[in-house]
Design a protein around this motif. Structure first.
Motif, short mmCIF file in Angstrom:
data_model
loop_
_atom_site.label_atom_id
_atom_site.label_comp_id
_atom_site.label_asym_id
_atom_site.label_seq_id
_atom_site.Cartn_x
_atom_site.Cartn_y
_atom_site.Cartn_z
N LYS A 265 0.86 -1.19 0.00
CA LYS A 265 0.00 0.00 0.00
C LYS A 265 0.89 1.23 0.00
O LYS A 265 2.03 1.20 0.47
CB LYS A 265 -0.92 0.02 1.21
CG LYS A 265 -0.21 0.19 2.55
CD LYS A 265 -1.21 0.34 3.69
CE LYS A 265 -0.49 0.55 5.03
NZ LYS A 265 -1.43 0.76 6.13
N SER A 266 0.36 2.32 -0.54
CA SER A 266 1.12 3.56 -0.59
C SER A 266 0.14 4.72 -0.57
O SER A 266 -0.51 5.02 -1.57
CB SER A 266 1.99 3.63 -1.84
OG SER A 266 2.69 4.83 -1.89
N GLY A 279 3.94 0.65 2.85
CA GLY A 279 4.52 -0.57 3.39
C GLY A 279 3.85 -1.80 2.83
O GLY A 279 2.86 -1.71 2.09
N LYS A 280 4.39 -2.95 3.18
CA LYS A 280 3.84 -4.21 2.68
C LYS A 280 2.63 -4.63 3.50
O LYS A 280 2.48 -4.28 4.68
CB LYS A 280 4.90 -5.30 2.72
CG LYS A 280 5.33 -5.70 4.12
CD LYS A 280 6.30 -6.87 4.09
CE LYS A 280 6.68 -7.27 5.51
NZ LYS A 280 7.58 -8.43 5.53
N LEU A 281 1.75 -5.39 2.86
CA LEU A 281 0.60 -5.98 3.51
C LEU A 281 0.83 -7.48 3.67
O LEU A 281 1.55 -8.09 2.87
CB LEU A 281 -0.66 -5.76 2.68
CG LEU A 281 -1.13 -4.31 2.51
CD1 LEU A 281 -2.15 -4.24 1.39
CD2 LEU A 281 -1.72 -3.78 3.80
N ASP A 287 -6.24 -3.25 1.49
CA ASP A 287 -6.26 -1.85 1.89
C ASP A 287 -6.72 -1.00 0.72
O ASP A 287 -6.45 -1.33 -0.44
CB ASP A 287 -4.86 -1.41 2.34
CG ASP A 287 -4.87 -0.04 3.01
OD1 ASP A 287 -4.74 0.97 2.27
OD2 ASP A 287 -5.01 0.03 4.23
N ARG A 288 -7.40 0.07 1.02
CA ARG A 288 -7.88 0.98 -0.03
C ARG A 288 -6.73 1.52 -0.87
O ARG A 288 -6.91 1.81 -2.07
CB ARG A 288 -8.65 2.13 0.64
CG ARG A 288 -8.72 3.44 -0.12
CD ARG A 288 -9.54 3.33 -1.38
NE ARG A 288 -9.56 4.59 -2.09
CZ ARG A 288 -8.63 5.02 -2.94
NH1 ARG A 288 -7.58 4.26 -3.19
NH2 ARG A 288 -8.76 6.18 -3.55
N HIS A 289 -5.54 1.65 -0.31
CA HIS A 289 -4.43 2.29 -1.01
C HIS A 289 -3.41 1.28 -1.55
O HIS A 289 -2.23 1.58 -1.66
CB HIS A 289 -3.75 3.30 -0.08
CG HIS A 289 -4.68 4.39 0.37
ND1 HIS A 289 -5.09 5.40 -0.45
CD2 HIS A 289 -5.31 4.58 1.56
CE1 HIS A 289 -5.91 6.19 0.20
NE2 HIS A 289 -6.08 5.72 1.42
#
Length: 392
Positions: A265-266, A279-281, A287-289
Motif C-alpha cells: 500500500k502507498s 509498506g507491505k501488507l 487496503d484501499r491504497h
C-alpha cells in the motif's frame, strides 16, 4: 438458480433458497471460484440484505456478484439507510453504495426501480452486458516485456518459460531492443527509440506501447528481472478468468522464499513526505491504497487501455503508484492470489526478511523508532552543512 447474500449475523434463511452466502465469502485475497462450486454466469437472481452497509470489501463483492450473475439477471438489494450522504456513522451512507455501484458496473447495469420505505432502500438492478468482453478467454494471453537491451539472455529464458506453458493462443511483445537476431514465432519487437525525450527512462510510454499493440484481453506487463514459476499458468487457470487486476507473490530468486514488493500500500501525500504511509501488507490483508508494483502487472486490457500510464512519468517517478490510484478511482478491484508465485532479481530492490527470533520481533518496533530518530538527526545535520556550502 437464486443466490442470497446475507449479513453474517443474520440467522434467517429463505425457505426456497438454493444457495446462501455471507459477506465473509467475498474476500479479495481468497479465490472465490476455487473455494466455491458456483460457476460464473450461473445465477439468475441475487438478493442481498445487510451486506453493503458494513463490508470493507464492497467493490470485490460487487465484482463477484457480477461474475456470478447471468446476462439479463437481476440484483435485488435491501439497504438500511442511516444517512443519504453524510459519513461518520457505523453504517455506510447510501451515496457511498451508489458511487461503488456506478463506477463498478458503469453502463452494464440498469437500476430500473428504487423505493425508500421506513429507513430502508430497495434497489433493483438488471445486468445488460456480460462482465467480460466476448473475446476474453483464459486461453488467450498477451505478454509484454519491457527491456533496455542489457538482459537479453533473461528475456530469451522468459520467452522459453511462456512457450512451455502451452497456452493455446498467446503473443509476446518486447518493447526495447531485440534480444536476438532469431526470435521464436509469436514474438514481436516494438521499437522504442522514438519514446526517449531526455536521459530519463520512458517506462510509462514503453508500457503504453505494449497496451496499444496487445491483441488479447488477458495482459501481463513485466520487467525483464521477473521470471515465472513452472505452475504459473495452470494455477491461473484454476483461479479463473474473472479478475480486474490480480497480484501474486513475488519472491527473490536466491532463496525463493523472501518477499519482494508483491502486495503493498502507498498513501502518499507528497506535501507530507515526513509521515508518508507506505509498506507491505500480509497476504490476507487488503487496503484501499493498494498499489501493484510496476515490475509485474496482470490486468485486463479493456480496463488498462482506458486509463493507461501517465506518459510524462518515467522510471523512478512513482508511475505504478499513480496508475493504481487512477485505476481504483475508475472502479478497478485489486485482488491477491497465493496459489502460485513469481521470481525476481533483487539487485536494486531489497527483500523483506522476517525474523524468527521472538525477542527481536518484540523489540523490533522500538529499535526502528530509535533508528529513525537517530537517522533523522543525522539527515538534518547533513542538510544544514549542505546549505552552508556555496552553490555550485
Amino acid at each position: 438458480m437464486e443466490l442470497f447474500v446475507l449479513h453474517s449475523s443474520i440467522e434467517y434463511i429463505p425457505a426456497n433458497e438454493e444457495i446462501v452466502l455471507t459477506e465473509k465469502d467475498f474476500h479479495p485475497c481468497h479465490p472465490f471460484f476455487i473455494d466455491h462450486t458456483l460457476p460464473p454466469g450461473s445465477v439468475k437472481s441475487i438478493k442481498t440484505k445487510g451486506v453493503f452497509e458494513t463490508t470493507r470489501y464492497i467493490r470485490h463483492t460487487l465484482k463477484l456478484i457480477d461474475a456470478l450473475l447471468e446476462t439479463e439477471g437481476e440484483i435485488y438489494i435491501e439497504y438500511y439507510r442511516v444517512s443519504f450522504d453524510t459519513g461518520g456513522y457505523p453504517l455506510r451512507p447510501l451515496n457511498y453504495l451508489m458511487n461503488e455501484i456506478s463506477i463498478c458496473y458503469q453502463d452494464r447495469y440498469q437500476v430500473y426501480k428504487k423505493q425508500f420505505v421506513e429507513s430502508v432502500d430497495y434497489i433493483w438492478l438488471k445486468k445488460l452486458k456480460p462482465a467480460l468482453p466476448p473475446e476474453d478467454l483464459i486461453s488467450r494471453w498477451s505478454f509484454g516485456i519491457v527491456s533496455d537491451g542489457r538482459k537479453n539472455e533473461r528475456i530469451l529464458n522468459i520467452i522459453g518459460q511462456i512457450k512451455a506453458f502451452q497456452i493455446p493462443e498467446y503473443e509476446i511483445l518486447i518493447c526495447g531492443p531485440s534480444p536476438s537476431n532469431e526470435l521464436p514465432e509469436k514474438v514481436t519487437v516494438l521499437d522504442d527509440k522514438d519514446l526517449y525525450f531526455d536521459t530519463r527512462i520512458p517506462i510509462s510510454r514503453k508500457k503504453n506501447r505494449i497496451i496499444e499493440h496487445a491483441r488479447y484481453n488477458n495482459l501481463v506487463i513485466m520487467h525483464d528481472r521477473i521470471s515465472f514459476a513452472k505452475d504459473w499458468y495452470t494455477k491461473i487457470i484454476s483461479y479463473g478468468n474473472y479478475f480486474d487486476q490480480l497480484c501474486i507473490p513475488i519472491l527473490d530468486e536466491d532463496t525463493q522464499s523472501l518477499r519482494v514488493n508483491d502486495w503493498q500500500k502507498s498513501f502518499h501525500d507528497l506535501t507530507l513526505f515526513q509521515v508518508s504511509n507506505a509498506g507491505k501488507l500480509q497476504y490476507a490483508e487488503w487496503d484501499r491504497h493498494i498499489y501493484a508494483d510496476g515490475g509485474f502487472m496482470l490486468i485486463k486490457k479493456h480496463i488498462l487501455e482506458k486509463i493507461k500510464l501517465n506518459p510524462y512519468l518515467n522510471w523512478g517517478e512513482m508511475e505504478d503508484v499513480d496508475l493504481s490510484a487512477r485505476l481504483y478511482l475508475d472502479g478497478t478491484s485489486f485482488c491477491f492470489y497465493t496459489g502460485t508465485h513469481l521470481l525476481t532479481q533483487t539487485h536494486r530492490i531489497k527483500v523483506n526478511r522476517k525474523s524468527t527470533n521472538w525477542l527481536k520481533v518484540l523489540i523490533g518496533p522500538i529499535r526502528i523508532r530509535q533508528y529513525i530518530r537517530k537517522n533523522n538527526k543525522k539527515i538534518k545535520i547533513a542538510f544544514s552543512n549542505f546549505l552552508k556550502n556555496k552553490i555550485g
